[in-house]
Design a protein around this motif. Structure first.
Motif, PDB file in Angstrom:
ATOM      1  N   GLU A  75       0.754  -1.244   0.066  1.00 36.05           N
ATOM      2  CA  GLU A  75      -0.127   0.018   0.127  1.00 36.05           C
ATOM      3  C   GLU A  75       0.633   1.182  -0.157  1.00 36.05           C
ATOM      4  O   GLU A  75       0.550   2.169  -0.524  1.00 36.05           O
ATOM      5  N   ARG A  76       1.937   1.394   0.699  1.00 39.49           N
ATOM      6  CA  ARG A  76       2.637   2.271   0.694  1.00 39.49           C
ATOM      7  C   ARG A  76       3.477   2.574  -0.747  1.00 39.49           C
ATOM      8  O   ARG A  76       3.442   3.838  -1.220  1.00 39.49           O
ATOM      9  N   TYR A  77       3.771   1.824  -1.633  1.00 39.09           N
ATOM     10  CA  TYR A  77       4.019   1.872  -2.880  1.00 39.09           C
ATOM     11  C   TYR A  77       2.925   2.323  -3.771  1.00 39.09           C
ATOM     12  O   TYR A  77       2.936   3.395  -4.619  1.00 39.09           O
ATOM     13  N   LEU A  78       1.672   1.830  -3.498  1.00 41.41           N
ATOM     14  CA  LEU A  78       0.561   2.176  -4.322  1.00 41.41           C
ATOM     15  C   LEU A  78       0.055   3.563  -4.078  1.00 41.41           C
ATOM     16  O   LEU A  78      -0.318   4.311  -4.824  1.00 41.41           O
ATOM     17  N   ASN A  79       0.506   3.987  -2.823  1.00 44.98           N
ATOM     18  CA  ASN A  79       0.073   5.435  -2.349  1.00 44.98           C
ATOM     19  C   ASN A  79       0.953   6.361  -2.956  1.00 44.98           C
ATOM     20  O   ASN A  79       0.696   7.583  -3.470  1.00 44.98           O
ATOM     21  N   ALA A  80       2.299   6.069  -3.011  1.00 46.94           N
ATOM     22  CA  ALA A  80       3.325   6.809  -3.525  1.00 46.94           C
ATOM     23  C   ALA A  80       3.353   7.063  -5.115  1.00 46.94           C
ATOM     24  O   ALA A  80       3.494   8.253  -5.561  1.00 46.94           O
ATOM     25  N   VAL A  81       2.722   6.094  -5.773  1.00 43.81           N
ATOM     26  CA  VAL A  81       2.526   6.340  -7.304  1.00 43.81           C
ATOM     27  C   VAL A  81       0.980   6.878  -7.683  1.00 43.81           C
ATOM     28  O   VAL A  81       0.896   7.075  -9.141  1.00 43.81           O
ATOM     29  N   ASP A  82       0.386   7.002  -6.618  1.00 42.77           N
ATOM     30  CA  ASP A  82      -1.189   7.631  -6.840  1.00 42.77           C
ATOM     31  C   ASP A  82      -0.894   9.126  -7.297  1.00 42.77           C
ATOM     32  O   ASP A  82      -0.571  10.104  -6.498  1.00 42.77           O
ATOM     33  N   PRO A  83      -1.528   9.536  -8.587  1.00 44.31           N
ATOM     34  CA  PRO A  83      -1.182  10.874  -8.999  1.00 44.31           C
ATOM     35  C   PRO A  83      -1.765  11.772  -7.951  1.00 44.31           C
ATOM     36  O   PRO A  83      -1.723  13.193  -8.322  1.00 44.31           O
ATOM     37  N   ASP A  84      -3.023  11.567  -7.334  1.00 49.37           N
ATOM     38  CA  ASP A  84      -3.677  12.550  -6.433  1.00 49.37           C
ATOM     39  C   ASP A  84      -2.859  12.794  -5.053  1.00 49.37           C
ATOM     40  O   ASP A  84      -3.438  13.463  -4.224  1.00 49.37           O
ATOM     41  N   ARG A  85      -1.828  12.205  -4.924  1.00 49.55           N
ATOM     42  CA  ARG A  85      -1.027  12.097  -3.580  1.00 49.55           C
ATOM     43  C   ARG A  85       0.313  12.597  -4.061  1.00 49.55           C
ATOM     44  O   ARG A  85       0.739  12.594  -4.763  1.00 49.55           O
ATOM     45  N   LEU A  86       1.014  13.387  -2.788  1.00 50.90           N
ATOM     46  CA  LEU A  86       2.073  14.039  -2.771  1.00 50.90           C
ATOM     47  C   LEU A  86       3.190  12.803  -2.506  1.00 50.90           C
ATOM     48  O   LEU A  86       3.014  12.209  -1.463  1.00 50.90           O
ATOM     49  N   PRO A  87       3.874  12.403  -3.595  1.00 54.03           N
ATOM     50  CA  PRO A  87       4.942  11.049  -3.028  1.00 54.03           C
ATOM     51  C   PRO A  87       5.968  11.618  -2.064  1.00 54.03           C
ATOM     52  O   PRO A  87       6.432  12.451  -2.062  1.00 54.03           O
ATOM     53  N   PRO A  88       6.569  10.507  -1.487  1.00 54.74           N
ATOM     54  CA  PRO A  88       7.517  10.764  -0.355  1.00 54.74           C
ATOM     55  C   PRO A  88       8.839  11.115  -1.315  1.00 54.74           C
ATOM     56  O   PRO A  88       8.925  10.562  -2.384  1.00 54.74           O
TER      57      PRO A  88
END
Length: 231
Positions: A75-88
């Motif tokens: 899930e941390r990877y999937l959140n990182a590549v989500d265009p609607d989220r600011l990636p780490p």
């Protein structure tokens, strides 16, 4: 008390593994094959599928703990590549260079692994411990078994994406990059970071600073791994 007894009452999270696998397959269909993030996604999908098979086959002493770690990690990877989220910060080099013509597929794959292992894995251990109500020491066997599968992933990547022997000479810049980073060392560092974060959990300010510095330092390594190389 045996590990299986400690976690005996927990609900297995095998459905969660299937869910993250489905999301990675969907991403694979949406990105062009040469996209740098797609390169990482393909190899990470294969190891996540393998973890799922090991869980289903009873290869983990505590299937629920292993599945929970695997899902929180993915899930941390999937959140990182989500265009609607600011990636780490650790993921930004790969996202920025994903279409650079001077970066080779092997570099994309290793940069993704660096971000995911170096940063995400430690935080996923903490996520899992909080969810299951245990300390990192109780998760060490699951961490090691998942880590062994990840090491096999690195070997697979090098075999599949390594240039031919006529191209990979000692003086080749890619040879130098490959020798400067290993997944096994990154995994050891992730375990040490997870243990440190657990000890620091009662000090939010220190925890935030530690996490931020971990993120930026892993991002720096990723940026070096993505150095454009001449043909």
């Amino acid at each position: 008390m045996a590990q299986t007894e400690r976690f005996a009452e927990r609900t297995p999270a095998a459905d969660g593994v299937a869910s993250v696998v489905a999301r990675m397959r969907e991403l694979a269909r949406s990105w062009p094959a040469g996209d740098g993030v797609a390169v990482f996604n393909r190899v990470y999908l294969s190891v996540t599928e393998e973890v799922g098979r090991h869980i289903a086959g009873g290869r983990f002493a505590d299937a629920s703990a292993a599945a929970t770690l695997d899902v929180r990690f993915a899930e941390r990877y999937l959140n990182a590549v989500d265009p609607d989220r600011l990636p780490p910060a650790c993921w930004r080099p790969l996202l920025q260079f994903r279409r650079h013509p001077g970066v080779r597929p092997l570099q994309f794959a290793l940069a993704g692994i660096n971000a995911h292992i170096g940063h995400d894995l430690a935080l996923a251990v903490i996520d899992t411990c909080r969810e299951l109500g245990c300390e990192p020491a109780a998760m060490e066997d699951e961490f090691d078994r998942v880590g062994d599968l990840l090491v096999s992933l690195e070997e697979r990547i090098r075999e599949d994406l390594m240039p031919g022997p006529d191209l990979l000479q000692v003086a080749d810049p890619l040879t130098h990059l490959l020798g400067s980073w290993t997944l096994e060392r990154a995994r050891d560092a992730a375990w040490a970071a997870a243990r440190a974060l657990w000890v620091l959990r009662g000090s939010p300010d220190v925890t935030e600073e530690f996490t931020r510095r971990l993120d930026t330092s892993v991002g720096l390594v990723g940026r070096m791994l993505l150095t454009p190389l001449p043909d």
